[in-house]
Enzyme design. Structure first.
Site, PDB file in Angstrom:
ATOM      1  N   SER A  78       0.849  -1.193   0.000  1.00  0.00           N
ATOM      2  CA  SER A  78       0.000   0.000   0.000  1.00  0.00           C
ATOM      3  C   SER A  78       0.886   1.244   0.000  1.00  0.00           C
ATOM      4  CB  SER A  78      -0.887  -0.001   1.240  1.00  0.00           C
ATOM      5  OG  SER A  78      -1.589  -1.229   1.328  1.00  0.00           O
TER       6      SER A  78
HETATM    7  N1  SAH Z   1      -0.550  -5.009   4.188  1.00  0.00           N
HETATM    8  C1  SAH Z   1       0.206  -5.204   2.964  1.00  0.00           C
HETATM    9  C2  SAH Z   1      -0.569  -4.785   1.731  1.00  0.00           C
HETATM   10  C3  SAH Z   1      -1.566  -5.806   1.383  1.00  0.00           C
HETATM   11  S1  SAH Z   1      -2.311  -5.747  -0.233  1.00  0.00           S
HETATM   12  C4  SAH Z   1       1.541  -4.503   3.016  1.00  0.00           C
HETATM   13  O1  SAH Z   1       1.819  -3.794   3.980  1.00  0.00           O
HETATM   14  O2  SAH Z   1       2.333  -4.694   2.073  1.00  0.00           O
HETATM   15  C5  SAH Z   1      -3.612  -6.907   0.059  1.00  0.00           C
HETATM   16  C6  SAH Z   1      -3.158  -8.324   0.312  1.00  0.00           C
HETATM   17  O3  SAH Z   1      -4.291  -9.078   0.703  1.00  0.00           O
HETATM   18  C7  SAH Z   1      -2.579  -9.028  -0.903  1.00  0.00           C
HETATM   19  O4  SAH Z   1      -1.297  -9.535  -0.565  1.00  0.00           O
HETATM   20  C8  SAH Z   1      -3.569 -10.165  -1.180  1.00  0.00           C
HETATM   21  O5  SAH Z   1      -2.954 -11.342  -1.683  1.00  0.00           O
HETATM   22  C9  SAH Z   1      -4.126 -10.388   0.218  1.00  0.00           C
HETATM   23  N2  SAH Z   1      -5.432 -11.046   0.265  1.00  0.00           N
HETATM   24  C10 SAH Z   1      -6.471 -10.966  -0.621  1.00  0.00           C
HETATM   25  N3  SAH Z   1      -7.498 -11.716  -0.200  1.00  0.00           N
HETATM   26  C11 SAH Z   1      -7.127 -12.278   0.980  1.00  0.00           C
HETATM   27  C12 SAH Z   1      -7.756 -13.160   1.911  1.00  0.00           C
HETATM   28  N4  SAH Z   1      -9.008 -13.617   1.736  1.00  0.00           N
HETATM   29  N5  SAH Z   1      -7.077 -13.530   3.001  1.00  0.00           N
HETATM   30  C13 SAH Z   1      -5.804 -13.085   3.230  1.00  0.00           C
HETATM   31  N6  SAH Z   1      -5.152 -12.253   2.393  1.00  0.00           N
HETATM   32  C14 SAH Z   1      -5.807 -11.853   1.283  1.00  0.00           C
END
Ligand code: SAH
Length: 233
Positions: A78
């Site tokens: 993000s």
């Molecule tokens: N917090 C992260 C950014 C995350 S982007 C950081 O600091 O870099 C959103 C993430 O959620 C992605 O990696 C995606 O693969 C994950 N995601 C999507 N659906 C999900 C689910 N049902 N359970 C767990 N993770 C999920």
């Protein structure tokens, strides 16, 4: 709201000192914008090297306000202001048991680990094995060895380590996942981008002592969707 425009990949050229300077400038800007107030969150953002959580070909954009692609099907780190945007309303603090849904790069987990300190605990759930492997490498390399990484569907939270004092969902969903409310301690807070009339509203949910919840809409945001397993027949 328009989608994010991802800058073109390129070979990394910035030095450690240039990244350090960019990090300090970014933290000052977040303070000046009024997004960053907590001294603990500030110290964490100054300490964690965001560039170490970004694939090489995007590393030089580490402190620009864009999300950047990560290994895996739909993961991004993000943009920098997202972290105080989530952690300030959560009131994330020393000693908290913190659950993150969507490990992504591992950066959000590292910042949270700095904020909660040795007395706290960070658990982070990721659904994509490639993304999780990337986060694991980044966290180990940066020295965060006690962050608990869980491969699974964040919609279900992670019951074995519940209850949590604070929960951040870093992907957009229709409603706050009921399992997360169940895994929140009384008085605890959860934050997530929730879909509302075609828009994502960053929403803070507080669980009262009697188990009921209160919601507060904070602002419009744009996140990747929380993946859901297809419901069975
Ligand atoms: N917090 C992260 C950014 C995350 S982007 C950081 O600091 O870099 C959103 C993430 O959620 C992605 O990696 C995606 O693969 C994950 N995601 C999507 N659906 C999900 C689910 N049902 N359970 C767990 N993770 C999920």
């Amino acid at each position: 709201m328009a989608g994010w425009i991802i800058p073109p990949p390129k070979a990394p050229a910035a030095s450690r000192a240039e990244h350090d300077e960019a990090r300090r400038r970014k933290v000052s800007a977040l303070e000046a914008q009024g997004l960053l107030k907590s001294p603990r969150i500030k110290a964490a953002l100054l300490k964690v090297r965001r560039e170490d959580f970004i694939p090489e070909e995007y590393r030089d954009y580490a402190y620009e306000e864009v999300p950047l692609p990560l290994p895996g099907a739909s993961a991004t780190i993000s943009c920098p202001h997202s972290y105080p945007l989530f952690y300030e309303p959560l009131g994330l603090d020393r000693g908290h048991r913190f659950l993150e849904i969507g490990t992504g790069s591992g950066y959000g987990a590292a910042v949270a680990r700095e904020v909660v300190g040795d007395e706290g605990r960070v658990v982070s759930v990721e659904i994509d094995p490639l993304t999780q492997a990337f986060a694991r490498r980044n966290l180990e390399h940066a020295g965060y060895r006690d962050v608990v990484l869980v491969l699974g569907d964040g919609w279900l939270g992670h019951a074995p380590a519940a209850p949590y004092d604070r929960i951040a969902v870093t992907a957009a969903c229709d409603e706050m996942p009921p399992a997360l409310i169940a895994q929140l301690a009384p008085g605890g807070r959860a934050i997530a981008p929730l879909l509302h009339r075609g828009r994502q509203m960053l929403t803070l949910v507080t669980k009262q002592a009697d188990g009921t919840t209160r919601s507060l809409a904070i602002c419009e945001v744009l996140y990747v969707a929380l993946r859901r397993k297809e419901p069975g027949p």
